[in-house]
Design a protein around this motif. Structure first.
Motif, PDB file in Angstrom:
ATOM      1  N   ASN A   1      32.063  92.912  53.327  1.00 49.67           N
ATOM      2  CA  ASN A   1      32.926  92.626  54.478  1.00 49.67           C
ATOM      3  C   ASN A   1      32.214  92.740  55.820  1.00 49.67           C
ATOM      4  OD1 ASN A   1      32.748  95.397  54.065  1.00 49.67           O
ATOM      5  ND2 ASN A   1      34.655  95.800  55.156  1.00 49.67           N
ATOM      6  N   ASP A   2      31.250  93.678  55.943  1.00 48.22           N
ATOM      7  CA  ASP A   2      30.553  93.832  57.228  1.00 48.22           C
ATOM      8  C   ASP A   2      29.035  93.832  57.094  1.00 48.22           C
ATOM      9  OD1 ASP A   2      30.235  96.235  55.968  1.00 48.22           O
ATOM     10  OD2 ASP A   2      31.033  97.465  57.601  1.00 48.22           O
ATOM     11  N   LEU A   3      28.555  93.431  55.923  1.00 45.96           N
ATOM     12  CA  LEU A   3      27.105  93.333  55.660  1.00 45.96           C
ATOM     13  C   LEU A   3      26.386  94.656  55.922  1.00 45.96           C
ATOM     14  CD1 LEU A   3      26.274  89.843  57.238  1.00 45.96           C
ATOM     15  CD2 LEU A   3      27.069  90.366  54.929  1.00 45.96           C
TER      16      LEU A   3
ATOM     17  N   ALA B   1      24.662 103.707  56.249  1.00 44.18           N
ATOM     18  CA  ALA B   1      23.210 103.942  56.295  1.00 44.18           C
ATOM     19  C   ALA B   1      22.486 102.612  56.102  1.00 44.18           C
ATOM     20  CB  ALA B   1      22.789 104.935  55.212  1.00 44.18           C
ATOM     21  N   GLY B   2      22.281 101.914  57.190  1.00 42.98           N
ATOM     22  CA  GLY B   2      21.555 100.659  57.099  1.00 42.98           C
ATOM     23  C   GLY B   2      22.478  99.467  56.991  1.00 42.98           C
ATOM     24  N   SER B   3      21.838  98.322  56.735  1.00 45.22           N
ATOM     25  CA  SER B   3      22.573  97.071  56.687  1.00 45.22           C
ATOM     26  C   SER B   3      21.809  96.078  55.836  1.00 45.22           C
ATOM     27  CB  SER B   3      22.742  96.514  58.109  1.00 45.22           C
ATOM     28  OG  SER B   3      21.471  96.123  58.627  1.00 45.22           O
ATOM     29  N   LEU B   4      22.299  94.854  55.816  1.00 47.91           N
ATOM     30  CA  LEU B   4      21.613  93.781  55.108  1.00 47.91           C
ATOM     31  C   LEU B   4      20.184  93.633  55.604  1.00 47.91           C
ATOM     32  CD1 LEU B   4      21.741  91.235  53.243  1.00 47.91           C
ATOM     33  CD2 LEU B   4      22.606  89.984  55.234  1.00 47.91           C
ATOM     34  N   TYR B   5      19.962  93.961  56.876  1.00 45.81           N
ATOM     35  CA  TYR B   5      18.646  93.771  57.493  1.00 45.81           C
ATOM     36  C   TYR B   5      17.777  95.025  57.460  1.00 45.81           C
ATOM     37  CZ  TYR B   5      21.245  89.793  59.304  1.00 45.81           C
ATOM     38  OH  TYR B   5      22.020  88.658  59.411  1.00 45.81           O
ATOM     39  N   SER B   6      18.378  96.143  57.106  1.00 45.73           N
ATOM     40  CA  SER B   6      17.627  97.411  57.121  1.00 45.73           C
ATOM     41  C   SER B   6      18.167  98.329  56.032  1.00 45.73           C
ATOM     42  CB  SER B   6      17.757  98.079  58.498  1.00 45.73           C
ATOM     43  OG  SER B   6      17.102  99.317  58.534  1.00 45.73           O
ATOM     44  N   LEU B   7      17.525  98.296  54.870  1.00 43.55           N
ATOM     45  CA  LEU B   7      17.986  99.105  53.747  1.00 43.55           C
ATOM     46  C   LEU B   7      17.622 100.571  53.959  1.00 43.55           C
ATOM     47  CD1 LEU B   7      17.154  96.890  50.632  1.00 43.55           C
ATOM     48  CD2 LEU B   7      19.120  96.806  52.170  1.00 43.55           C
ATOM     49  N   PRO B   8      18.467 101.486  53.504  1.00 46.91           N
ATOM     50  CA  PRO B   8      18.170 102.915  53.699  1.00 46.91           C
ATOM     51  C   PRO B   8      17.000 103.374  52.841  1.00 46.91           C
ATOM     52  CG  PRO B   8      20.143 102.632  52.362  1.00 46.91           C
ATOM     53  CD  PRO B   8      19.772 101.267  52.850  1.00 46.91           C
ATOM     54  N   SER B   9      16.153 104.203  53.430  1.00 44.04           N
ATOM     55  CA  SER B   9      15.021 104.801  52.709  1.00 44.04           C
ATOM     56  C   SER B   9      15.488 106.080  52.024  1.00 44.04           C
ATOM     57  CB  SER B   9      13.872 105.093  53.668  1.00 44.04           C
ATOM     58  OG  SER B   9      14.299 105.994  54.683  1.00 44.04           O
ATOM     59  N   TRP B  10      14.596 106.680  51.217  1.00 41.44           N
ATOM     60  CA  TRP B  10      14.931 107.920  50.529  1.00 41.44           C
ATOM     61  C   TRP B  10      13.669 108.762  50.357  1.00 41.44           C
ATOM     62  CZ3 TRP B  10      19.382 110.260  49.461  1.00 41.44           C
ATOM     63  CH2 TRP B  10      19.388 111.337  48.565  1.00 41.44           C
ATOM     64  N   SER B  11      13.792 110.054  50.689  1.00 41.67           N
ATOM     65  CA  SER B  11      12.693 110.995  50.485  1.00 41.67           C
ATOM     66  C   SER B  11      12.963 111.836  49.242  1.00 41.67           C
ATOM     67  CB  SER B  11      12.529 111.901  51.705  1.00 41.67           C
ATOM     68  OG  SER B  11      12.053 111.174  52.819  1.00 41.67           O
TER      69      SER B  11
END
Length: 618
Positions: A33-35, A127-137
């Motif tokens: 709905n909001d990418l 946490a992020g969007s279609l253009y910026s996926l969330p990272s993980w430590s």
């Protein structure tokens, strides 16, 4: 929550751990709905000692309206009379605080926290969007027993995973648009000596966007290649275009200097620009605000200063190109992921005939051929009209060099007295110059004298009671920095019966071994090769003879990685001790660590060996 977790008294893989993540779980899903991306997180931490109680004070930072927390639940568990007792945190226990206009935080102090407690919390957040996926430590400052990350890839994008660290997943699945990794028994990430930045080695995964293809909107490509990046950087008004702007420099260029395209003129231009500017300590790979009057303000970031230097050099006829890089504190550049945001700094490449130079005019205490340590971080990308070129940032062949020599003898009071000389080059000279300058500025801006602090900046090169201290070439970075002084010292001198025992190394290479760990998880990284020489001459007192001197020693690291030589000679009433220490490599991998550690152990021990003098029998 299990009784076994509450009964745990130490973490079996790290008995020194103050706390341990029992569970660190994250799952990211895409919202059509909001990418945007939603992240579900579940954390469980065991407190093992008093230091671990810090984890019972929890702070969750967020951007209001963008990454707010939802479905926030938390509990603390204790073992009482053999039973698990849960205290659930209510909404009123959380405190919401405004950090600034953008950032906020939620805080809670878990009640009844004690050694042995387990805290647990879960939440959902954007946490992020279609253009910026969330990272993980997967790695933290305390051990992580179990870490799991599930990322459901958006169907409209293609992404390049970027995994780093030395830990191996126990499970990994990247099929069917799912990125799923599980790690177990991940050790704590701790700062170790001679690491450019510990973040280079944190086990984590992040994702670079390659392209987006949304039905009805076409395809947009984000990750290109280094050639296209070079073309863009070369033409940009805040980088390559700025260097080629001749109009900006015409009104400030001193034509009367008649500079040519030789090395002497290059150095003069470098000094001229370097001495004019003050670096504001900000780092950038491009000009952020080209509208300001840089020259009249005489202050700017590294890109402002170095692009101005490039304009001067270009106007004089030099071949000059920008080199963009990542500083040591910013981490390594991944050459396999062509993304510009990896860079945060800019220096210059200049070629004169067959000679090549890298210049950075931000530091008034450095000569033209010594880059600051922050810039010595692997390779940089040279931006040229003919395409990109990866270039070794140690191109100038800087060597951190110290030559320390002393001539001394025993006086009537049984103390050593004499003269000491210290000659510093490259970064060691620049760093001490900067320290002396800072102390001088403090002295000028405070009512009380800071002379004592000024002397403390020289402590590494002083011994005993110092008189007639003289420092040469403080304001001439092109020359070596020279320190001379007279001294008197009774340290390391002992008279027992007819014998005198003295330690000839009045200034030591190191007072302790910087490498204390049995095993090193990360490489040992030096900004520059090291070449140090120590020469001490001791006059044998009248009526004494030399009965023992330290034995010569020669130690060599594998594959010519370094060398330590200790030699002694006694001739015509003089004892001469010479020590040479060289580390020729910038990086020593984990397999080389034991040899490097052992080398330092032997050096520390060798420094304590003594000369023995005995009174002659009449």
């Amino acid at each position: 929550m299990s009784i076994e977790e509450l009964e745990m008294t130490h973490y079996k893989h790290d008995s020194s751990a103050s706390a341990v993540y029992l569970i660190d779980f994250g799952e990211a899903t895409f919202r059509e709905n909001d990418l945007a991306m939603s992240m579900e997180v579940h954390v469980r931490i065991k407190i093992l000692d008093k230091d671990g109680l810090d984890y019972a004070d929890l702070t969750l930072n967020y951007i209001k309206g963008e990454t707010d927390y939802g479905r926030l639940k938390a509990s603390i568990y204790n073992l009482e009379d053999g039973k698990v007792v849960e205290h659930e945190i209510s909404k009123r226990d959380w405190i919401t605080e405004k950090v600034n206009d953008r950032f906020w935080s939620k805080k809670v102090s878990f009640p009844n926290a004690k050694v042995g407690s387990v805290i647990e919390y879960t939440y959902r957040r954007n946490a992020g969007s279609l253009y910026s996926l969330p990272s993980w430590s997967f790695q933290s400052s305390i051990p992580v027993a179990y870490s799991e990350y599930k990322l459901h890839m958006p169907q409209y994008g293609t992404y390049q995973p970027k995994f780093q660290g030395y830990q191996t997943p126990v499970y990994q699945n990247t099929a069917n648009s799912l990125y799923h990794i599980i790690m177990k028994d991940v050790p704590a990430l701790t700062k170790e000596p001679y690491v450019s930045t510990i973040e280079n080695y944190r086990s984590r995964v992040e994702f670079e966007i390659k392209s987006i293809s949304v039905p009805g909107y076409g395809t947009e490509v984000y990750m290109e290649n280094w050639n296209s990046i070079n073309t863009e950087m070369f033409e940009r008004d805040d980088l390559g275009g700025a260097i080629n702007k001749n109009n900006a420099v015409r009104r400030i260029y001193p034509e009367e200097k008649s500079w040519k395209t030789d090395k002497e003129s290059m150095v003069e231009i470098y000094d001229f620009v370097r001495d004019h500017f003050k670096w504001n300590k900000r780092a950038s790979y491009r000009v952020v605000d080209s509208s300001k009057e840089l020259w009249s303000e005489a202050e700017g970031d590294n890109a402002d200063i170095n692009i101005t230097l490039a304009q001067f050099l270009k106007h004089a006829g030099f071949e000059v190109d920008p080199v963009i890089l990542s500083t040591r504190g910013n981490g390594y550049v991944n050459k396999f992921v062509p993304v510009v945001r990896q860079f945060n700094y800019l220096v210059l490449y200049v070629k004169i005939g067959e000679e090549e130079f890298l210049l950075d005019a931000t530091d008034k205490f450095r000569p033209y051929n010594v880059l600051p340590s922050r810039a010595l971080n692997g390779e940089g990308l040279r931006i040229t009209a003919n395409g990109p070129q990866w270039i070794n940032l140690n191109l100038n062949n800087e060597i951190n060099s110290k030559v320390i020599s002393g001539d001394f003898s025993l006086n009537d009071d049984g103390a050593l007295e004499g003269k000491m000389q210290v000659v510093l080059r490259s970064s060691s000279a620049a760093d001490l110059r900067a320290s002396l300058y800072e102390e001088e500025e403090k002295a000028e801006t405070t009512e009380e004298s800071d002379a004592e602090e000024d002397e403390e900046s020289l402590d590494d090169y002083k011994t005993g009671e110092v008189e007639n201290l003289e420092i040469k070439n403080v304001k001439d970075p092109e020359q070596s920095l020279e320190i001379t002084y007279d001294f008197t010292s009774d340290m390391g001198v002992n008279e027992i019966g007819d014998n005198i025992f003295l330690n000839p190394l009045l200034i030591k290479m190191a007072t302790e071994n910087p490498f204390k760990l049995e095993e090193r998880l990360y490489p040992v990284e030096f900004a520059e090769p090291i070449a140090n020489t120590y020469i001490f001459k001791i006059k044998v007192p009248d009526g004494y003879e030399v009965v023992e001197t330290p034995k010569p020693m020669s130690l060599v690291l594998p594959e010519n990685g370094g060398k330590y030589m200790y030699t002694t000679a006694v001739q015509e009433g003089l004892i001469q001790i010479m020590v040479r220490f060289n580390l020729s490599k910038l990086t020593y991998v984990q397999q080389e660590y034991p040899s490097l550690k052992k080398l330092y152990e032997l050096i520390i021990a060798k420094q304590e060996e003594q000369v023995v003098l005995k009174k002659k029998v009449e």
